[in-house]
Design a protein around this motif. Sequence first.
Motif, PDB file in Angstrom:
ATOM      1  N   ILE A  85     -26.595 -46.014 -52.581  1.00  0.00           N
ATOM      2  CA  ILE A  85     -25.838 -46.022 -51.333  1.00  0.00           C
ATOM      3  C   ILE A  85     -24.686 -45.016 -51.339  1.00  0.00           C
ATOM      4  O   ILE A  85     -24.375 -44.400 -50.320  1.00  0.00           O
ATOM      5  N   LYS A 101     -25.966 -41.735 -50.376  1.00  0.00           N
ATOM      6  CA  LYS A 101     -26.233 -41.648 -48.941  1.00  0.00           C
ATOM      7  C   LYS A 101     -24.949 -41.370 -48.169  1.00  0.00           C
ATOM      8  O   LYS A 101     -24.925 -40.546 -47.244  1.00  0.00           O
ATOM      9  N   ASP A 133     -32.213 -48.824 -40.399  1.00  0.00           N
ATOM     10  CA  ASP A 133     -33.262 -49.332 -41.282  1.00  0.00           C
ATOM     11  C   ASP A 133     -34.394 -48.326 -41.446  1.00  0.00           C
ATOM     12  O   ASP A 133     -35.012 -48.237 -42.510  1.00  0.00           O
ATOM     13  N   ASN A 182     -33.022 -45.855 -43.946  1.00  0.00           N
ATOM     14  CA  ASN A 182     -32.985 -46.436 -45.292  1.00  0.00           C
ATOM     15  C   ASN A 182     -34.364 -46.522 -45.925  1.00  0.00           C
ATOM     16  O   ASN A 182     -34.521 -46.302 -47.131  1.00  0.00           O
ATOM     17  N   TYR A 200     -35.251 -43.091 -46.984  1.00  0.00           N
ATOM     18  CA  TYR A 200     -34.364 -42.732 -48.084  1.00  0.00           C
ATOM     19  C   TYR A 200     -34.876 -43.328 -49.392  1.00  0.00           C
ATOM     20  O   TYR A 200     -34.983 -42.638 -50.420  1.00  0.00           O
ATOM     21  N   GLN A 201     -35.224 -44.613 -49.355  1.00  0.00           N
ATOM     22  CA  GLN A 201     -35.734 -45.284 -50.545  1.00  0.00           C
ATOM     23  C   GLN A 201     -37.014 -44.610 -51.041  1.00  0.00           C
ATOM     24  O   GLN A 201     -37.188 -44.385 -52.248  1.00  0.00           O
ATOM     25  N   TRP A 219     -38.502 -50.594 -45.617  1.00  0.00           N
ATOM     26  CA  TRP A 219     -37.162 -51.052 -46.012  1.00  0.00           C
ATOM     27  C   TRP A 219     -37.076 -52.574 -46.012  1.00  0.00           C
ATOM     28  O   TRP A 219     -36.390 -53.176 -46.845  1.00  0.00           O
TER      29      TRP A 219
END
Length: 719
Positions: A289, A292, A403, A406, A409-410, A592
Motif C-alpha cells: 500500500i 501505491k 477496488d 487494487n 495492482y495486486q 480484489w
Amino acid sequence: MLPRRSFLQLSGMAAFAPWTPATAQQEVPDALARPMRWAQLVFVEDDPGNYDPQFWLDYFKRIHADGACLGAGGYMAFYPSEVPLHYVSRFIKPGMDTFGELTAGCRKLGMSVIARTDPHAAHDDVYRAHPDWIAVDADGKKRRHWAFPEAWVTCTLGPFSFDFMTAVTAEIARKYDVDGIFTNRWEGSGMCYCEHCTTNFRKATGLELPRENSPQSTKHAYEVWKENRLFEQWHLWDETIRKHRPNARFIANSGGGALSRIDMARLGKLSSILFADRQARNGAMPMWINGKYAKEYRAAMGSKPVGGIFSVGLEAPYRWKDSVQDAPELTSFVADGIANGIRPWFAKFNGKVIDKRWMEPVARIYDWCWRNEKYLRNTESLARTAVVYSQRTARNHGPKVDDHINGFYQALVEARVPFEMAHDELLEGALPKYKLLVLPNVADMSDRQCEQIRQYVKAGGSIIATHETSLNDETGKRRADFGLADVFGCSFGGQVEARMQNAYLALSGPHPFLKGLEDTPRIVHGVSRVATKPHDPQSKSPLLLIPSYPDLPMEEVYPRQAQRASQPEAYIRQFGAGRVVYFPFDLDRTYWEILAADHGRLLRNAVTWALNDAPGVHIQGPGLLDVTMWRQQNSVALHMVNLSNPMSMRGFVREPIPLGPQKVTLELPAGVSAGKITLLESGGAVRDLATRNGVLTFTVPSISVHEVVAIDLFAAARR
C-alpha cells in the motif's frame, strides 16, 4: 471583534487575489529538492521546558536527516506569537522560543526546515471573539471538537483561515528561517454550515448548501466550490510566504489517489513538493500500500519530490499516538515506499520519548538511505506499464472504483511487473513513457481522452481495459456506445448486469491468455458485466459467457440448454500498431474481492501478451516481490521488496521470511553499458552474470526485506 484589516496588515497582504490558472507549474527550490530523509517533530503543549532539544538534534545528526518539519503554530503556537488570538503554549515562559530554538539547531546541522501549522481547531478566546469563525453542523450548532471538547472546530473556508491563519503564516515566514510552511488538515473537517459558507456558496452558485436529500447536482456544485475556495487559500498562503521568503513555499498536507477529494492534477501543478500522509497499515491493507501511495502522488507531481510520511506508532481508529510499531512492520512499510520513489519522513508526536524502540529501526533505515543516496536520487522510472486512475470516475460512481485499481495492482505485483500510475487528466505527458496502459474501469472519459487513447494505440501502444471503461462521458452520462468501441472491437449491448450469481467463463483454447489453464474447461466469472456486441461475429474469444443458473436448491445447480457458452467475454485484437485487451466484466474488482488464482492468471497473461515480451525486466524465483526499476544520473537501480509473509494481506509483519535465489533478466537503457554491480542491502554480489546485446542476466542469491541491485553505467563504445 477585530476588524479584518488587522490580520491582513499583520500578514503583509493588502488585498486577497483569487487563484487563477496563471499560477504556472511550480519550480522546486533547492532547499526542498535536496532533502532525502525527513524528520517531523510535532510538539505538545507541555514540551517547552520539559523536553530535551539537544537529544533530537543529536538524533537528527546520527540518522543523517537532512530535512525537518517542526511544530510551529495555528491551533497552538510554540513561539512567542504577536498575532491576536494566537494561543501560545502556557509552558512557554518569557524568553523561551521552542520552535525557534530547534529551527536554529537544525540549520546549524545543514538541514532544510519547514514549519508545521494546524488550523482545524481553536480555543475559547477565539470562539468568544469571533463565533462566526467556528464550524457549524447541519442542525445549526457550533461544533465542539470531537476528541477534545474544550476546543472548537474551525471553518476552513472562512475568515479563520483566510484572515487569522494568513497572519500566522506571515509571522512565521517573517520571523524564522524556514523553507516552507506545511499545513495539516488543510481541507477542513467536513461540511460547514456557518454564515460565511452559506453566504459565499449562495453568492457563487445561487444554491443553498447541500444536505442529505439535496440533488446530486447541488452536491457536485459544492465540491467544485469548496475545491476552488481551497485553492484560493493555497494561492494566498503561498504568496504570503514568498513575500517574506522568496524561495520558501506553502505545502498542503493533502492529496491521494482516485478517492482523494482534491484535484490531484491541479494540486500537482501548483505544488513544489508534497508528502503522502498515510503513515502506516491498519486493518486489511496490503503490504504494497505504501508503494501505491507513492505512485499516486508521483502521477500528479511528475519529477518533483514526494515524501512519504510514516508514523513510528500504530495507526488505528483508536488513535494510539504514543504507541510504537514493531520493527519488521515499520521496516517493510518504509522499504516499499522507498522502492517506489518517495523520500521517507518519520512522524513523532510529543518531544518527550516514552518508548524508544522505534529509534533504532528508523536509524538503520535512514543510515542505509544516506550511504546509498546516489542510487536513490531517481531521474526517471524505467517501468513500461502504467495503471490509470480517474478521480472523476470515483467521484461520480463511488469508492468501489478503487477496488478495480487494487485488483489490477495486486495482479501486477504478483506478476513482478514494474509499473507506474497515471492520472487520467495528465495523459498527454504520460502516454509517451509507456508501452502498456491499464484502464481499470475508467468509466468516465471525455471525447478528447478517448482520442488520446485511440492515437496512442494506433501508434503502437497497448491497452488493457475493463468493465465500463469509456461507457460514459466526462460528466458521468451514459453514452449510446463506448467511446472506445472501435478500439475494443465491440459495442455496448444496452445493459449492465450489476450482480451475477453463479456465472462462469468457458475457456476456449489454445490461446496465450490461457497459460496455466490449459486443462481447465471453465472458471468462475466476475460479479458484474457489460453486455456487448462484437463488431466481427466471426472473431474468436478465449473466454465465453456461461450465464447465471440456480445455486439453490442444490438439485437445481446445473446450466440449462439455453445457457450454452457463446458470448465473448474478452476482446483481444490488434488495432493499428498496438495491442488491445478489453474485458467487459469486473475481472479486476472481483480479483480484489476473492483473490481467485484463475483470475490472477488471466490478468497476468493479458499483461504479458499486451507487452509483447517487452517488460524491461523479468525475475524468476519464489515469493511475492514488489519490483521497481529506476534510472539515476549514472546508474540503474532494481528494487525488490519482499512481501512474502503470512500477514501480507492482513495484520502486521512479525518477522521477515527470506526468499531464495531470484534469476533476473534486465534490459539496459539504450546507449549505455553496465559497470560495477552492487547489492546495496546485503553487500554481496550477484551470481552467474552474463551480458548480451544490452541485456543482463544474473542471480540475486537471497532477499530478506528489501534488496537493491545497483548498476553503475557508462557510455557504450561506438562501433
